[in-house]
Design an enzyme around this catalytic site. Structure first.
Site, PDB file in Angstrom:
ATOM      1  N   HIS A 184       0.842  -1.206   0.000  1.00 41.32           N
ATOM      2  CA  HIS A 184       0.000   0.000   0.000  1.00 41.32           C
ATOM      3  C   HIS A 184       0.879   1.258   0.000  1.00 41.32           C
ATOM      4  O   HIS A 184       0.601   2.224  -0.714  1.00 41.32           O
ATOM      5  CB  HIS A 184      -0.869   0.052   1.270  1.00 41.32           C
ATOM      6  CG  HIS A 184      -1.860  -1.052   1.410  1.00 41.32           C
ATOM      7  ND1 HIS A 184      -1.953  -1.831   2.550  1.00 41.32           N
ATOM      8  CD2 HIS A 184      -2.815  -1.505   0.574  1.00 41.32           C
ATOM      9  CE1 HIS A 184      -2.929  -2.707   2.410  1.00 41.32           C
ATOM     10  NE2 HIS A 184      -3.469  -2.545   1.209  1.00 41.32           N
ATOM     11  N   ARG A 186      -1.880  -6.211  -8.518  1.00 41.36           N
ATOM     12  CA  ARG A 186      -0.771  -7.103  -8.217  1.00 41.36           C
ATOM     13  C   ARG A 186      -0.604  -8.189  -9.273  1.00 41.36           C
ATOM     14  O   ARG A 186       0.484  -8.521  -9.683  1.00 41.36           O
ATOM     15  CB  ARG A 186      -0.974  -7.747  -6.838  1.00 41.36           C
ATOM     16  CG  ARG A 186      -0.852  -6.771  -5.702  1.00 41.36           C
ATOM     17  CD  ARG A 186      -1.366  -7.346  -4.426  1.00 41.36           C
ATOM     18  NE  ARG A 186      -2.780  -7.686  -4.552  1.00 41.36           N
ATOM     19  CZ  ARG A 186      -3.550  -8.044  -3.543  1.00 41.36           C
ATOM     20  NH1 ARG A 186      -3.041  -8.141  -2.336  1.00 41.36           N
ATOM     21  NH2 ARG A 186      -4.822  -8.333  -3.733  1.00 41.36           N
ATOM     22  N   LYS A 198     -15.846  -7.806   5.718  1.00 43.06           N
ATOM     23  CA  LYS A 198     -14.696  -8.312   6.474  1.00 43.06           C
ATOM     24  C   LYS A 198     -14.840  -8.001   7.950  1.00 43.06           C
ATOM     25  O   LYS A 198     -15.467  -7.036   8.326  1.00 43.06           O
ATOM     26  CB  LYS A 198     -13.415  -7.661   5.956  1.00 43.06           C
ATOM     27  CG  LYS A 198     -13.089  -8.041   4.532  1.00 43.06           C
ATOM     28  CD  LYS A 198     -11.796  -7.385   4.103  1.00 43.06           C
ATOM     29  CE  LYS A 198     -11.500  -7.672   2.635  1.00 43.06           C
ATOM     30  NZ  LYS A 198     -10.350  -6.894   2.157  1.00 43.06           N
ATOM     31  N   SER A 228      -2.883  -7.668   3.040  1.00 45.93           N
ATOM     32  CA  SER A 228      -3.084  -7.561   4.493  1.00 45.93           C
ATOM     33  C   SER A 228      -3.469  -8.927   5.071  1.00 45.93           C
ATOM     34  O   SER A 228      -3.052  -9.281   6.177  1.00 45.93           O
ATOM     35  CB  SER A 228      -4.175  -6.544   4.806  1.00 45.93           C
ATOM     36  OG  SER A 228      -3.830  -5.287   4.309  1.00 45.93           O
TER      37      SER A 228
HETATM   38  O1  PNS Z   1      -8.424  -2.967   0.429  1.00 38.97           O
HETATM   39  P1  PNS Z   1      -9.664  -3.517  -0.180  1.00 38.97           P
HETATM   40  O2  PNS Z   1     -10.437  -4.339   0.845  1.00 38.97           O
HETATM   41  O3  PNS Z   1      -9.430  -4.266  -1.450  1.00 38.97           O
HETATM   42  O4  PNS Z   1     -10.567  -2.229  -0.544  1.00 38.97           O
HETATM   43  C1  PNS Z   1     -11.871  -2.391  -1.035  1.00 38.97           C
HETATM   44  C2  PNS Z   1     -12.609  -1.039  -0.998  1.00 38.97           C
HETATM   45  C3  PNS Z   1     -12.620  -0.479   0.407  1.00 38.97           C
HETATM   46  C4  PNS Z   1     -11.914  -0.070  -1.938  1.00 38.97           C
HETATM   47  C5  PNS Z   1     -14.056  -1.301  -1.502  1.00 38.97           C
HETATM   48  O5  PNS Z   1     -14.645  -2.299  -0.721  1.00 38.97           O
HETATM   49  C6  PNS Z   1     -14.911  -0.040  -1.440  1.00 38.97           C
HETATM   50  O6  PNS Z   1     -14.815   0.790  -2.313  1.00 38.97           O
HETATM   51  N1  PNS Z   1     -15.739   0.085  -0.389  1.00 38.97           N
HETATM   52  C7  PNS Z   1     -16.604   1.227  -0.204  1.00 38.97           C
HETATM   53  C8  PNS Z   1     -18.059   0.864  -0.510  1.00 38.97           C
HETATM   54  C9  PNS Z   1     -18.352   1.019  -2.001  1.00 38.97           C
HETATM   55  O7  PNS Z   1     -18.189   2.072  -2.581  1.00 38.97           O
HETATM   56  N2  PNS Z   1     -18.831  -0.070  -2.642  1.00 38.97           N
HETATM   57  C10 PNS Z   1     -19.178  -0.063  -4.048  1.00 38.97           C
HETATM   58  C11 PNS Z   1     -17.955  -0.200  -4.952  1.00 38.97           C
HETATM   59  S1  PNS Z   1     -17.471  -1.853  -5.116  1.00 38.97           S
END
Ligand code: PNS
Length: 163
Positions: free
Chosen positions: A18, A91, A42, A129
């Site tokens: 990150h 990745r 999660k 993570s």
């Molecule tokens: O680090 P991660 O878990 O891959 O991040 C995922 C994240 C937080 C970017 C994604 O879950 C997110 O955008 N969450 C906010 C809710 C949202 O906007 N959901 C709709 C888009 S998928």
């Protein structure tokens, strides 16, 4: 024109992968918002406040980086903070389907919002993570995966959970 982008994630906890993406984004764009999101699917090891604190400690001294917590939709958060693009690290090919789905969903919700993918540094392509937590739960060495301050927080949390 000033460019503002958002680097969103769960950051549970932040890893060197990150930090690499955020640092590179900070060299490419004028302002980088690091958005720490509550990920409903999660069960985080660390609270939102803790995850924000870890990011402050690791990328908080980069002058054009601002760390925020966000409870809602990424598309809305980007709008609220004037971000024109989402920056995500890719990745491996296995990331692509999920990332593409998110990018298209976010653009449907906020047609002004683009997604920029940065190829992960080759040394972090395997890193996540979840992998870090898994290695730590089994007593493995995670010093190559996270900064020293985060390393200690992870082991403290595991110690408390096991007490
Ligand atoms: O680090 P991660 O878990 O891959 O991040 C995922 C994240 C937080 C970017 C994604 O879950 C997110 O955008 N969450 C906010 C809710 C949202 O906007 N959901 C709709 C888009 S998928």
């Amino acid at each position: 024109m000033h460019s503002t982008v958002i680097c969103p994630g769960s950051f549970d906890p932040v890893t060197f992968g990150h930090i690499d993406i955020i640092t590179r984004a900070s060299r490419m764009f004028d302002h980088v918002i690091v958005g720490v999101f509550a990920n409903g699917e999660k069960h985080p090891m660390f609270s939102m406040e803790e995850r924000i604190d870890f990011l402050q400690r690791t990328v908080g001294d980069i002058p054009n980086v601002k760390v925020i917590g966000c409870d809602g939709l990424l598309a809305q958060c980007a709008k609220d903070f004037g971000a024109s693009a989402v920056v995500r690290g890719l990745r491996a090919v296995s990331d692509f389907e999920y990332e593409f789905q998110m990018a298209l969903t976010n653009r449907k919700l906020n047609p002004e919002l683009d997604t920029v993918f940065l190829a992960s540094d080759a040394s972090y392509t395997y890193l996540s993570s979840s992998i870090v937590k898994n290695v730590a739960y089994h007593g493995g060495d995670i010093s190559n995966f996270v900064p020293a301050c985060i390393h200690d927080e992870i082991f403290k949390r595991i110690y408390i959970e096991r007490k």
